[in-house]
Design an enzyme around this catalytic site. Structure first.
Site, PDB file in Angstrom:
ATOM      1  N   TYR A   1       0.813  -1.213   0.000  1.00 21.15           N
ATOM      2  CA  TYR A   1       0.000   0.000   0.000  1.00 21.15           C
ATOM      3  C   TYR A   1       0.849   1.267   0.000  1.00 21.15           C
ATOM      4  O   TYR A   1       0.414   2.322  -0.463  1.00 21.15           O
ATOM      5  CB  TYR A   1      -0.923   0.024   1.221  1.00 21.15           C
ATOM      6  CG  TYR A   1      -2.013  -1.010   1.216  1.00 21.15           C
ATOM      7  CD1 TYR A   1      -2.080  -2.003   0.240  1.00 21.15           C
ATOM      8  CD2 TYR A   1      -2.987  -1.016   2.195  1.00 21.15           C
ATOM      9  CE1 TYR A   1      -3.086  -2.954   0.248  1.00 21.15           C
ATOM     10  CE2 TYR A   1      -4.006  -1.964   2.214  1.00 21.15           C
ATOM     11  CZ  TYR A   1      -4.037  -2.932   1.231  1.00 21.15           C
ATOM     12  OH  TYR A   1      -5.041  -3.876   1.243  1.00 21.15           O
TER      13      TYR A   1
ATOM     14  N   LYS B   1       4.150 -15.329   3.703  1.00 25.18           N
ATOM     15  CA  LYS B   1       4.292 -16.132   2.486  1.00 25.18           C
ATOM     16  C   LYS B   1       5.778 -16.347   2.258  1.00 25.18           C
ATOM     17  O   LYS B   1       6.339 -16.026   1.216  1.00 25.18           O
ATOM     18  CB  LYS B   1       3.624 -15.423   1.300  1.00 25.18           C
ATOM     19  CG  LYS B   1       3.458 -16.285   0.045  1.00 25.18           C
ATOM     20  CD  LYS B   1       2.545 -17.471   0.262  1.00 25.18           C
ATOM     21  CE  LYS B   1       2.375 -18.241  -1.064  1.00 25.18           C
ATOM     22  NZ  LYS B   1       1.661 -19.529  -0.860  1.00 25.18           N
TER      23      LYS B   1
ATOM     24  N   ASP C   1      -2.118 -18.531   2.589  1.00 24.36           N
ATOM     25  CA  ASP C   1      -3.149 -19.294   1.892  1.00 24.36           C
ATOM     26  C   ASP C   1      -3.729 -20.388   2.784  1.00 24.36           C
ATOM     27  O   ASP C   1      -4.952 -20.592   2.833  1.00 24.36           O
ATOM     28  CB  ASP C   1      -2.615 -19.873   0.576  1.00 24.36           C
ATOM     29  CG  ASP C   1      -1.201 -20.413   0.676  1.00 24.36           C
ATOM     30  OD1 ASP C   1      -0.595 -20.350   1.762  1.00 24.36           O
ATOM     31  OD2 ASP C   1      -0.685 -20.902  -0.353  1.00 24.36           O
TER      32      ASP C   1
ATOM     33  N   ASP D   1      -5.525  -7.199   5.699  1.00 27.66           N
ATOM     34  CA  ASP D   1      -6.739  -6.621   5.123  1.00 27.66           C
ATOM     35  C   ASP D   1      -7.664  -7.725   4.621  1.00 27.66           C
ATOM     36  O   ASP D   1      -8.862  -7.745   4.900  1.00 27.66           O
ATOM     37  CB  ASP D   1      -6.341  -5.683   3.981  1.00 27.66           C
ATOM     38  CG  ASP D   1      -7.477  -4.774   3.534  1.00 27.66           C
ATOM     39  OD1 ASP D   1      -8.573  -4.829   4.122  1.00 27.66           O
ATOM     40  OD2 ASP D   1      -7.267  -4.002   2.581  1.00 27.66           O
TER      41      ASP D   1
ATOM     42  N   ASP E   1     -11.310  -9.296   6.598  1.00 24.79           N
ATOM     43  CA  ASP E   1     -12.613  -9.267   5.929  1.00 24.79           C
ATOM     44  C   ASP E   1     -13.189 -10.675   5.807  1.00 24.79           C
ATOM     45  O   ASP E   1     -14.393 -10.882   5.981  1.00 24.79           O
ATOM     46  CB  ASP E   1     -12.494  -8.630   4.540  1.00 24.79           C
ATOM     47  CG  ASP E   1     -12.575  -7.111   4.591  1.00 24.79           C
ATOM     48  OD1 ASP E   1     -12.453  -6.549   5.687  1.00 24.79           O
ATOM     49  OD2 ASP E   1     -12.755  -6.489   3.528  1.00 24.79           O
TER      50      ASP E   1
END
Length: 358
Positions: A142, A188, A220, A244, A248
């Site tokens: 970001y 990751k 994942d 993020d 959610d």
């Protein structure tokens, strides 16, 4: 009587509706517990673009810096949706996080028994879930540079430094030590160099927190585990983008994004507590704005976090959280019911034991 100054940024879409409900609930709690809040209302997001040409006017940022805490509504809407626009509402969020030096976003996730039917997860899967996602807030994709898009090629840069990772991981360890002492670090590392740095920092800090059990997990596999066995998790700490997405996804555990709260914290400490910015996780939902049917509970629950973390009013926070759970019996449309924003707010204020004029 204690008095606090809160920068109030209602935002766009349903933001003003649910933020106003949360504000009145805080005032009701103040009436009961003997404190007052001076609300400094400022424009942000799309509203600020329309009025000032900037998603985050300097006066808004200055008001936030002068406050004990910030209560923020959602920003954005169809009028400002062009991703190629030079000025966009979401720039306000990034600017606030950077300008206020807020590096950690806390997102609690609960499986409320009375909402078992509202969740897509089976009751036996979600039962007992009480976890906290700690998301790094000022680094990663970001904020990474270079970043550009020329129509045929796009570049984003994923960058982290050791100090950036250390400060959020240390906070996550501290939070885990005060809960069930189980920390899951999500990365990751099999692909990304930044994740290998992340994993190295977690292992370096681990000896400082011998009571905390630590596990490393790939993002994942964590995404799958969140919907197959969420009760396994206590505190999850991860980088900006992963946090993020996972937070959610975790809304499925509670039953709706309309219930998800968050607190964004930095290192700054005021005389009342740790300075923070508080915002519900859901978006601006422009399709239902102005209809009086938005679920205000995420904003109200977020207000309870503000009372606890930044204003030093734990009894009022407890009362607001009890009122939050009692109001779950009223189902707004996102939970399959027909209750209105006003009805939910009134339920919360009645539970607190004080009525404030709307």
């Amino acid at each position: 009587m204690s008095s606090y100054r809160v920068a109030y940024l209602p935002g766009d879409g349903i933001g003003p509706e649910v933020s106003a409900a949360a504000r009145r609930c805080i005032d009701a709690a103040g009436e009961r517990f003997g404190f007052g809040v001076a609300w400094d209302e400022r424009p942000v997001g799309g509203q600020a673009i329309d009025e000032h040409g900037s998603a985050l006017p300097q006066a808004t940022l200055d008001a936030c810096l002068a406050a004990d805490a910030v209560l923020l509504g959602a920003v954005g809407g169809p009028r400002w949706d062009d991703p190629r626009a030079a000025v966009r509402p979401e720039q306000a969020l990034l600017g606030l996080r950077a300008g206020l030096q807020l590096f950690a976003n806390l997102r609690p996730v609960h499986a409320y028994p009375q909402l078992a039917a509202a969740s897509p997860l089976r009751a036996e899967v979600r039962d007992g879930t009480d976890l906290l996602i700690v998301r790094e807030l000022t680094g990663g994709l970001y904020f990474g540079r270079p970043q550009h898009w020329n129509g045929d090629e796009a570049v984003d840069t994923l960058r982290y430094t050791r100090p950036e990772v250390e400060r959020v991981v240390r906070l996550a360890f501290e939070l885990a030590a005060g809960r069930r002492a189980h920390l899951t670090s999500v990365d990751k590392a099999n692909v990304l160099a930044s994740s290998r740095l992340w994993r190295d920092v977690v292992d370096a800090l681990r000896p400082e927190f011998p009571s905390v059990t630590v596990e490393h997990a790939l993002v994942d596999s964590t995404a799958l585990a969140l919907v197959r066995g969420p009760a396994h998790f206590d505190v999850i700490v991860t980088e900006n983008l992963f946090g993020d997405i996972l937070s959610d996804e975790a809304a499925a555990i509670s039953g709706s994004l309309g219930l998800m709260t968050s607190a964004s914290l930095g290192d700054r400490v005021t005389e009342h507590g740790r300075f923070g910015m508080y915002e519900p996780v859901h978006g601006s939902a422009p399709d239902i704005a102005g209809r009086g049917i938005a679920n205000p509970l995420a904003a109200i629950g977020t207000a309870a976090l503000m009372l606890r973390w930044s204003l030093g009013e734990p009894a009022a926070a407890d009362a607001l959280e009890v009122a939050f759970e009692a109001a779950l019996e009223l189902r707004t449309p996102d939970l399959g019911g027909s209750a209105t924003t006003a009805q939910v707010e009134e339920s919360v204020r009645r539970s607190i034991g004080s009525r404030v004029a709307a």
